[in-house]
Motif scaffolding. Structure first.
Motif, PDB file in Angstrom:
ATOM      1  N   CYS A  22       0.861  -1.171   0.000  1.00 30.96           N
ATOM      2  CA  CYS A  22       0.000   0.000   0.000  1.00 30.96           C
ATOM      3  C   CYS A  22       0.902   1.228   0.000  1.00 30.96           C
ATOM      4  O   CYS A  22       1.630   1.465   0.972  1.00 30.96           O
ATOM      5  N   ALA A  23       0.860   1.973  -1.077  1.00 32.41           N
ATOM      6  CA  ALA A  23       1.702   3.149  -1.223  1.00 32.41           C
ATOM      7  C   ALA A  23       0.880   4.397  -0.937  1.00 32.41           C
ATOM      8  O   ALA A  23      -0.186   4.594  -1.530  1.00 32.41           O
ATOM      9  N   ALA A  24       1.383   5.225  -0.030  1.00 26.48           N
ATOM     10  CA  ALA A  24       0.693   6.448   0.347  1.00 26.48           C
ATOM     11  C   ALA A  24       1.340   7.643  -0.332  1.00 26.48           C
ATOM     12  O   ALA A  24       2.555   7.683  -0.528  1.00 26.48           O
ATOM     13  N   SER A  25       0.519   8.610  -0.674  1.00 30.98           N
ATOM     14  CA  SER A  25       1.025   9.863  -1.227  1.00 30.98           C
ATOM     15  C   SER A  25       0.169  11.007  -0.698  1.00 30.98           C
ATOM     16  O   SER A  25      -0.979  10.828  -0.321  1.00 30.98           O
ATOM     17  N   GLY A  26       0.759  12.161  -0.635  1.00 37.60           N
ATOM     18  CA  GLY A  26       0.010  13.345  -0.230  1.00 37.60           C
ATOM     19  C   GLY A  26       0.223  13.771   1.197  1.00 37.60           C
ATOM     20  O   GLY A  26       0.086  14.947   1.516  1.00 37.60           O
ATOM     21  N   ARG A  27       0.519  12.817   2.089  1.00 39.44           N
ATOM     22  CA  ARG A  27       0.816  13.161   3.470  1.00 39.44           C
ATOM     23  C   ARG A  27       1.457  11.968   4.164  1.00 39.44           C
ATOM     24  O   ARG A  27       1.454  10.852   3.626  1.00 39.44           O
ATOM     25  N   THR A  28       1.961  12.233   5.360  1.00 43.61           N
ATOM     26  CA  THR A  28       2.611  11.184   6.153  1.00 43.61           C
ATOM     27  C   THR A  28       1.634  10.655   7.195  1.00 43.61           C
ATOM     28  O   THR A  28       0.920  11.430   7.825  1.00 43.61           O
ATOM     29  N   PHE A  29       1.624   9.340   7.357  1.00 44.86           N
ATOM     30  CA  PHE A  29       0.738   8.697   8.319  1.00 44.86           C
ATOM     31  C   PHE A  29       1.543   7.974   9.385  1.00 44.86           C
ATOM     32  O   PHE A  29       2.577   7.389   9.106  1.00 44.86           O
ATOM     33  N   SER A  30       1.035   7.994  10.597  1.00 41.09           N
ATOM     34  CA  SER A  30       1.681   7.267  11.684  1.00 41.09           C
ATOM     35  C   SER A  30       1.129   5.855  11.821  1.00 41.09           C
ATOM     36  O   SER A  30       1.815   4.970  12.321  1.00 41.09           O
ATOM     37  N   ASP A  71       7.845   0.632   5.157  1.00 38.16           N
ATOM     38  CA  ASP A  71       9.045   1.357   4.745  1.00 38.16           C
ATOM     39  C   ASP A  71       8.673   2.835   4.822  1.00 38.16           C
ATOM     40  O   ASP A  71       7.984   3.354   3.936  1.00 38.16           O
ATOM     41  N   ASN A  72       9.105   3.503   5.882  1.00 40.51           N
ATOM     42  CA  ASN A  72       8.699   4.894   6.084  1.00 40.51           C
ATOM     43  C   ASN A  72       9.233   5.812   4.985  1.00 40.51           C
ATOM     44  O   ASN A  72       8.560   6.762   4.579  1.00 40.51           O
ATOM     45  N   ALA A  73      10.440   5.532   4.527  1.00 36.10           N
ATOM     46  CA  ALA A  73      11.033   6.374   3.492  1.00 36.10           C
ATOM     47  C   ALA A  73      10.194   6.336   2.214  1.00 36.10           C
ATOM     48  O   ALA A  73      10.073   7.346   1.504  1.00 36.10           O
ATOM     49  N   LYS A  74       9.610   5.183   1.940  1.00 38.30           N
ATOM     50  CA  LYS A  74       8.808   5.037   0.730  1.00 38.30           C
ATOM     51  C   LYS A  74       7.315   5.209   0.987  1.00 38.30           C
ATOM     52  O   LYS A  74       6.504   5.090   0.067  1.00 38.30           O
ATOM     53  N   LYS A  75       6.965   5.484   2.264  1.00 40.76           N
ATOM     54  CA  LYS A  75       5.561   5.640   2.631  1.00 40.76           C
ATOM     55  C   LYS A  75       4.738   4.452   2.137  1.00 40.76           C
ATOM     56  O   LYS A  75       3.660   4.612   1.550  1.00 40.76           O
ATOM     57  N   THR A  76       5.261   3.284   2.394  1.00 42.61           N
ATOM     58  CA  THR A  76       4.608   2.066   1.926  1.00 42.61           C
ATOM     59  C   THR A  76       4.462   1.092   3.080  1.00 42.61           C
ATOM     60  O   THR A  76       5.387   0.936   3.887  1.00 42.61           O
ATOM     61  N   VAL A  77       3.321   0.464   3.149  1.00 41.67           N
ATOM     62  CA  VAL A  77       3.076  -0.564   4.147  1.00 41.67           C
ATOM     63  C   VAL A  77       2.818  -1.885   3.420  1.00 41.67           C
ATOM     64  O   VAL A  77       2.279  -1.889   2.311  1.00 41.67           O
ATOM     65  N   PHE A  78       3.248  -2.962   4.046  1.00 39.28           N
ATOM     66  CA  PHE A  78       3.163  -4.275   3.426  1.00 39.28           C
ATOM     67  C   PHE A  78       2.354  -5.227   4.308  1.00 39.28           C
ATOM     68  O   PHE A  78       2.294  -5.070   5.523  1.00 39.28           O
ATOM     69  N   LEU A  79       1.783  -6.224   3.679  1.00 43.75           N
ATOM     70  CA  LEU A  79       1.159  -7.321   4.401  1.00 43.75           C
ATOM     71  C   LEU A  79       1.628  -8.617   3.752  1.00 43.75           C
ATOM     72  O   LEU A  79       1.199  -8.958   2.649  1.00 43.75           O
TER      73      LEU A  79
END
Length: 122
Positions: A22-30, A71-79
């Motif tokens: 899941c790749a995020a764009s537009g803002r940073t999420f915690s 991967d915080n640098a890539k703003k991506t979460v994996f499952l």
């Protein structure tokens, strides 16, 4: 514009593995979570990752089989999903929140992806 885009779904035999992204764009999420929805069922919590220490929490039926990471640098979460079962068949959704505490309730999350289909054949 904030976007969450899932990928990695597909058709796999029981016992197989898939890795969702899941790749995020537009803002940073915690906080990121994965939910899933099977036909005729409500959307249910799968796993969550939150905070600077990457705390995690899993729904009981996936413990020991699924692993959430990011991967915080890539703003991506994996499952990472191993030993998949037919009952894991569902559309998997990525959800995100700017708060630093995980939550299993779908209505906590105000950002959602469009979902990716996972089908496990027996």
């Amino acid at each position: 514009q904030v976007q969450l885009v899932e990928s990695g779904g597909g058709l796999v035999q029981a016992g197989g593995s898939l890795r969702l992204s899941c790749a995020a764009s537009g803002r940073t999420f915690s906080t990121y979570s994965w939910f899933r929805q099977a036909p005729g069922k409500e959307r249910g919590f799968v796993a969550s990752i939150w905070g600077s220490g990457d705390s995690t929490y899993y729904q009981d039926s996936v413990k020991g089989r699924f692993t959430i990471s990011r991967d915080n640098a890539k703003k991506t979460v994996f499952l990472q999903m191993n030993n998949l079962k037919p009952e894991d068949t569902a559309v998997y959704y990525c959800a995100a929140h700017t708060g630093a505490v995980g939550n299993t309730a779908a209505d906590y999350y105000n950002f959602w992806g469009r979902g990716t289909q996972v089908t496990v054949s027996s």
